[in-house]
Every structure is written in structure tokens, then in C-alpha cells.
Design a protein around this motif. Structure first.
Motif, PDB file in Angstrom:
ATOM      1  N   GLN A 156       0.816  -1.213   0.000  1.00  0.00           N
ATOM      2  CA  GLN A 156       0.000   0.000   0.000  1.00  0.00           C
ATOM      3  C   GLN A 156       0.849   1.263   0.000  1.00  0.00           C
ATOM      4  O   GLN A 156       0.421   2.305  -0.488  1.00  0.00           O
ATOM      5  N   LYS A 157       2.073   1.168   0.518  1.00  0.00           N
ATOM      6  CA  LYS A 157       2.973   2.328   0.533  1.00  0.00           C
ATOM      7  C   LYS A 157       3.579   2.602  -0.838  1.00  0.00           C
ATOM      8  O   LYS A 157       4.134   3.664  -1.073  1.00  0.00           O
ATOM      9  N   MET A 158       3.474   1.635  -1.741  1.00  0.00           N
ATOM     10  CA  MET A 158       4.003   1.811  -3.092  1.00  0.00           C
ATOM     11  C   MET A 158       3.002   2.621  -3.918  1.00  0.00           C
ATOM     12  O   MET A 158       1.800   2.464  -3.765  1.00  0.00           O
ATOM     13  N   ASP A 159       3.513   3.489  -4.776  1.00  0.00           N
ATOM     14  CA  ASP A 159       2.593   4.212  -5.642  1.00  0.00           C
ATOM     15  C   ASP A 159       2.128   3.301  -6.777  1.00  0.00           C
ATOM     16  O   ASP A 159       2.643   2.193  -6.959  1.00  0.00           O
ATOM     17  N   GLU A 160       1.157   3.766  -7.525  1.00  0.00           N
ATOM     18  CA  GLU A 160       0.553   2.940  -8.575  1.00  0.00           C
ATOM     19  C   GLU A 160       1.575   2.508  -9.621  1.00  0.00           C
ATOM     20  O   GLU A 160       1.565   1.366 -10.078  1.00  0.00           O
ATOM     21  N   ALA A 161       2.476   3.401  -9.990  1.00  0.00           N
ATOM     22  CA  ALA A 161       3.487   3.068 -10.997  1.00  0.00           C
ATOM     23  C   ALA A 161       4.389   1.940 -10.501  1.00  0.00           C
ATOM     24  O   ALA A 161       4.732   1.029 -11.261  1.00  0.00           O
ATOM     25  N   GLN A 162       4.776   1.970  -9.221  1.00  0.00           N
ATOM     26  CA  GLN A 162       5.605   0.909  -8.657  1.00  0.00           C
ATOM     27  C   GLN A 162       4.848  -0.420  -8.617  1.00  0.00           C
ATOM     28  O   GLN A 162       5.412  -1.466  -8.917  1.00  0.00           O
ATOM     29  N   GLN A 163       3.572  -0.354  -8.259  1.00  0.00           N
ATOM     30  CA  GLN A 163       2.768  -1.570  -8.211  1.00  0.00           C
ATOM     31  C   GLN A 163       2.636  -2.189  -9.604  1.00  0.00           C
ATOM     32  O   GLN A 163       2.747  -3.407  -9.763  1.00  0.00           O
ATOM     33  N   SER A 219      13.094  -4.988 -12.115  1.00  0.00           N
ATOM     34  CA  SER A 219      13.873  -4.142 -13.016  1.00  0.00           C
ATOM     35  C   SER A 219      14.255  -2.781 -12.439  1.00  0.00           C
ATOM     36  O   SER A 219      15.280  -2.227 -12.816  1.00  0.00           O
ATOM     37  N   ASP A 220      13.508  -2.250 -11.512  1.00  0.00           N
ATOM     38  CA  ASP A 220      13.783  -0.934 -10.949  1.00  0.00           C
ATOM     39  C   ASP A 220      14.594  -1.082  -9.655  1.00  0.00           C
ATOM     40  O   ASP A 220      14.134  -1.701  -8.697  1.00  0.00           O
ATOM     41  N   ALA A 221      15.790  -0.507  -9.625  1.00  0.00           N
ATOM     42  CA  ALA A 221      16.698  -0.666  -8.479  1.00  0.00           C
ATOM     43  C   ALA A 221      16.102  -0.099  -7.193  1.00  0.00           C
ATOM     44  O   ALA A 221      16.251  -0.696  -6.119  1.00  0.00           O
ATOM     45  N   ASP A 222      15.440   1.047  -7.272  1.00  0.00           N
ATOM     46  CA  ASP A 222      14.849   1.642  -6.067  1.00  0.00           C
ATOM     47  C   ASP A 222      13.727   0.763  -5.517  1.00  0.00           C
ATOM     48  O   ASP A 222      13.621   0.578  -4.296  1.00  0.00           O
ATOM     49  N   TYR A 279      13.664  -1.190  -1.924  1.00  0.00           N
ATOM     50  CA  TYR A 279      12.525  -1.022  -1.014  1.00  0.00           C
ATOM     51  C   TYR A 279      11.942  -2.376  -0.614  1.00  0.00           C
ATOM     52  O   TYR A 279      11.711  -2.644   0.565  1.00  0.00           O
ATOM     53  N   LEU A 280      11.719  -3.241  -1.598  1.00  0.00           N
ATOM     54  CA  LEU A 280      11.112  -4.543  -1.318  1.00  0.00           C
ATOM     55  C   LEU A 280      12.033  -5.443  -0.492  1.00  0.00           C
ATOM     56  O   LEU A 280      11.573  -6.124   0.423  1.00  0.00           O
TER      57      LEU A 280
END
Length: 143
Positions: free
Chosen positions: A26-33, A78-81, A85-86
Motif C-alpha cells: 500500500q505504501k508503493m505508488d501505482e506506478a511501482q505496483q 527491473s527498478d533498483a529503487d 525497497y522490497l
């Protein structure tokens, strides 16, 4: 498991709530999800083999392979950030929270604790964190 544990005088307890688990996503924004979903779907054909290897390593008590397979899955993000986080929130922070939540339960007497295999190994793994709290740990063989 619950019946076996109860018959042996052990208690079962939760180490975290569903809200804590879902809160990570839930803390992730839509693009990250969406990115996580796309990455997951693009590697879906590898999941069965990874799970097979994790199960074999778990049965063999091979914590190094468990850790390596878990990190292999994380490296496919694919995304380092997002990956950082995960790793921090899904594994490391949860390991610390679970190990901390075990201590007061252990003080009350015998207890059965079950966590996912990826939470066991490494310097931030539940096993090491419990040893740091002064617990003596040993492996038992499943029947």
C-alpha cells in the motif's frame, strides 16, 4: 500443525498482522505496483522451478541456497529503487519485527514458530537475530 503443537503444550501466535504485510504494498505508488506486476508476470514461467529449488534447499537445510534463490527473485525486479525497497521491507524489516515479536512469546513457555524459508538465512535472518538475542537454535528433521 496447530493440533500437534497444542498436544505438545505449545502455543501458536502471530508474528505480524495482515495489515503490516499488506501495508508494504500500500505504501508503493501505482506506478511501482504496476512495474512489480509486469516484472512478476514476465518471469512467471520461472516461479515453479524457483519454488522447487527452494523446497529442495529447505529440506536439505541449505540456508545458502535459500538465500541465493530468494535474492535471484529480487534481482529480477527491473527498478533498483523498488528492488531496494522490497528487500528492505519484505525481508529485512519483517525479519527484525518477527524476531522481536518472538521474544515475549518465548518467555511464556513452549511455542511453535513458522516463518517462510526466505526469512531464515543471513545476517538479518530470523535465525541470526534470535541467536543475537541469546537463544540457542538447532535444526529438527521433518518426518
Amino acid at each position: 500443525i496447530k493440533q500437534t503443537a497444542s498436544a505438545k503444550g505449545a502455543r501458536l501466535f502471530g508474528l505480524e498482522t495482515m495489515q503490516e504485510q499488506l501495508g508494504i504494498f500500500q505504501k508503493m505508488d501505482e506506478a511501482q505496483q504496476l512495474l512489480l506486476l509486469k516484472d512478476t508476470l514476465s518471469h512467471l514461467d520461472e516461479v515453479s522451478e524457483m519454488n522447487r529449488q527452494l523446497l529442495a534447499a529447505y529440506r536439505a537445510g541449505d540456508l545458502a541456497t535459500i538465500a541465493a534463490e530468494g535474492m535471484r527473485g529480487m534481482k529480477e525486479i527491473s527498478d533498483a529503487d523498488l528492488r531496494t525497497y522490497l528487500e528492505r521491507e519484505l525481508i529485512t524489516a519483517r525479519n527484525h519485527r518477527m524476531a522481536q515479536n518472538m521474544a515475549p512469546e518465548f518467555a511464556q513457555g513452549p511455542a511453535l514458530v513458522a516463518v517462510g524459508a526466505l526469512h531464515l538465512p543471513g545476517p538479518d535472518g530470523v535465525l541470526h537475530l534470535l541467536e543475537q538475542q541469546g537463544y540457542y537454535l538447532f535444526a529438527i528433521s521433518p518426518r
